[in-house]
Design a protein around this motif. Structure first.
Motif, PDB file in Angstrom:
ATOM      1  N   ASN A 191       3.580   0.522   9.087  1.00  0.00           N
ATOM      2  CA  ASN A 191       3.676   1.879   9.616  1.00  0.00           C
ATOM      3  C   ASN A 191       5.090   2.442   9.445  1.00  0.00           C
ATOM      4  O   ASN A 191       6.036   1.702   9.220  1.00  0.00           O
ATOM      5  CB  ASN A 191       3.282   1.884  11.100  1.00  0.00           C
ATOM      6  N   LEU A 220      -2.375   5.755  15.219  1.00  0.00           N
ATOM      7  CA  LEU A 220      -3.280   5.484  14.100  1.00  0.00           C
ATOM      8  C   LEU A 220      -4.733   5.745  14.498  1.00  0.00           C
ATOM      9  O   LEU A 220      -5.486   6.376  13.744  1.00  0.00           O
ATOM     10  CB  LEU A 220      -3.113   4.034  13.641  1.00  0.00           C
ATOM     11  N   MET A 270      -0.244  -3.788  13.185  1.00  0.00           N
ATOM     12  CA  MET A 270       0.702  -2.716  12.897  1.00  0.00           C
ATOM     13  C   MET A 270       2.117  -3.290  12.890  1.00  0.00           C
ATOM     14  O   MET A 270       2.564  -3.894  13.873  1.00  0.00           O
ATOM     15  CB  MET A 270       0.595  -1.618  13.953  1.00  0.00           C
TER      16      MET A 270
END
Length: 496
Positions: free
Chosen positions: A333, A230, A303
């Motif tokens: 994610n 990311l 995440m």
């Protein structure tokens, strides 16, 4: 000499002491140090100082041979990137181990890089170390600097070598480098003595981002959740090592970045596994480094692997962020691999509401860090959470609200005496922190405090933001001022 700052990269094969020297020069234990080879994987930058010299210093991963797709190859690419931005290299070898074929291989590679090299023979303390330092002459980089980074020996010779090389380059190693001043430690244990010394005036200052004060954003989660991927996508370059291997990131690496002219300092962190599974010393150090990054962040992006959903470890990490009082955004994610997205989103919301009611309404952003899908929504969500985290409520407005909610649902009585919430005010933000003065602060149950928090989140639109709500005993207006009725009667009888 040029006034441009000097940038020095420390390179060498694994376990020669690069991170130890890096920590010695920056004056803090920024990089993890362990006897295990290959601890450092991502490059880490800092401000180094040696006597009156000031320079940018970059710690790099150990140089190893390997295919570009392998972990060793990806680590070498990170080192090459650090080399491209450096004006000088400290090529470090282990004097106790002597010169190895790998040292000779990378020495040959350095000769074609057209960058000044200072050869450093580390671990040179003792007779055996000095023998290895003399052997370093065979690499062809001139006189090696024999030192011991761990024991701070030989730094005077390193000073002279850096000064002489900088003179040849025409760079001033004494040029001042502005460094961000760390914030004063914030108290997380509730109001301390002096926190309530306010005059009930609302500050008018707004949160600002300046070049000296970037927004600090930490990305956390379980191992292999896509944190480094990311950050690489956000900054637009392969700044951090990524791959299918779990636990690639060990240090908490900071990356400076600009988002729409807003300075941001991104912190990539090591994956957090369950405590029972963390056995090795190195992983314990990585976890401690991650927790430190969370404490110094302002907003945290958690995440979550959308394929696996939110599990107990994700809840523990989110709870940690809330307990530290940081604003939170959840990134789901690998969203591109989810088939039933509606059910997955509902399941995530249900788990969060049930397990962390204080995070009811927290922003969840479905993304794919690998393809970039949805990542454009990350920063707007982060900025919105940051704004709520800095919220300030006027004292008059807060007391009107307090009067209304306590009238609608009065607090329980204590030993037959009514509990009165007299007045309150916000004492600070980041996160929003309030104190309410009452006649029975210890008698108010936790369930009523949760009621106040829930009403506050709803009425002041503070969903998903950690709140601090404290009770304090209100003073008796007849003490330390006006005399009580009994005192007046006693004085009157005495006069008679």
């Amino acid at each position: 000499m040029s006034k441009h700052a000097l940038t020095i990269a420390i390179i060498g094969r694994p376990n020669v002491g690069k991170s130890t020297l890096f920590n010695r020069l920056v004056g803090r234990r920024l990089a993890l140090v362990d006897d295990t080879p290959g601890v450092t994987r991502d490059r880490r930058a800092g401000i180094g100082r040696l006597a009156d010299l000031t320079f940018h210093i970059v710690d790099t991963a150990g140089l190893e041979e390997g295919d570009s797709e392998s972990l060793a190859g990806r680590m070498r690419l990170q080192t090459e990137s650090a080399l491209n931005g450096a004006t000088m290299v400290l090529f470090m070898v282990d004097a106790r181990s002597g010169i190895t074929p790998m040292d000779r291989h990378f020495a040959s590679w350095l000769r074609v890089q057209k960058i000044p090299v200072v050869l450093v023979a580390n671990k040179a303390e003792g007779t055996r170390g000095m023998e290895g330092a003399y052997e370093a002459y065979s690499l062809g980089f001139g006189d090696p600097v024999a030192l011991s980074a761990e024991h701070a020996e030989g730094l005077g010779d390193l000073y002279e070598s850096i000064t002489e090389t900088a003179r040849i380059l025409g760079v001033d190693p004494r040029a001042e480098i502005e460094e961000e001043k760390p914030d004063e430690d914030e108290t997380l244990d509730g109001p301390q003595e002096g926190d309530l010394d306010y005059d009930f005036e609302d500050p008018e200052e707004e949160p600002e981002f300046t070049d000296d004060r970037p927004l600090r954003l930490a990305v956390v989660g379980r191992p292999n959740a896509g944190k480094s991927t990311l950050i690489n996508h956000l900054v637009g370059e392969e700044r951090l090592i990524t791959g299918p291997e779990a636990g690639l990131t060990r240090d908490s690496i900071s990356v400076d970045w600009d988002y729409d002219d807003i300075p941001v300092r991104l912190f990539d962190t090591a994956g957090l596994r369950r405590r029972a599974r963390v056995q090795e010393k190195l992983e314990k150090l990585s976890v401690a480094d991650t927790l430190r990054a969370v404490r110094f962040a302002e907003v945290v992006v958690l995440m979550v692997d959308a394929d696996r959903g939110v599990d107990k470890q994700d809840i523990k990490i989110a709870s940690l962020v809330v307990n530290e009082g940081r604003a939170l955004v959840i990134a789901l994610n690998k969203w591109d691999t989810v088939d039933d997205r509606l059910s997955a989103q509902r399941a995530v919301n249900d788990v969060l509401t049930r397990s962390l009611p204080q995070l009811k309404g927290v922003t969840t952003v479905p993304i794919s860090a690998l393809t970039g899908q949805g990542t454009d929504r990350i920063m707007p969500s982060v900025l919105a959470a940051y704004e709520l985290w800095n919220s300030r409520i006027r004292t008059a407005e807060f007391n009107r609200w307090l009067s209304a909610v306590t009238e609608a649902h009065p607090p329980p009585a204590v030993q037959g005496r009514a509990t009165r919430m007299r007045y309150g005010a916000q004492i600070k933000s980041r996160p929003p922190t309030f104190t309410i003065f009452t006649n029975h602060p210890r008698g108010v149950p936790d369930s009523y405090m949760r009621y106040l928090e829930n009403e506050m989140r709803r009425d002041f639109s503070l969903a998903g933001v950690p709140l601090r709500l404290y009770l304090r005993a209100s003073k008796n207006p007849y003490v330390d001022g006006r005399k009580t009725k009994k005192q007046r009667l006693t004085e009157r009888n005495n006069r008679r």
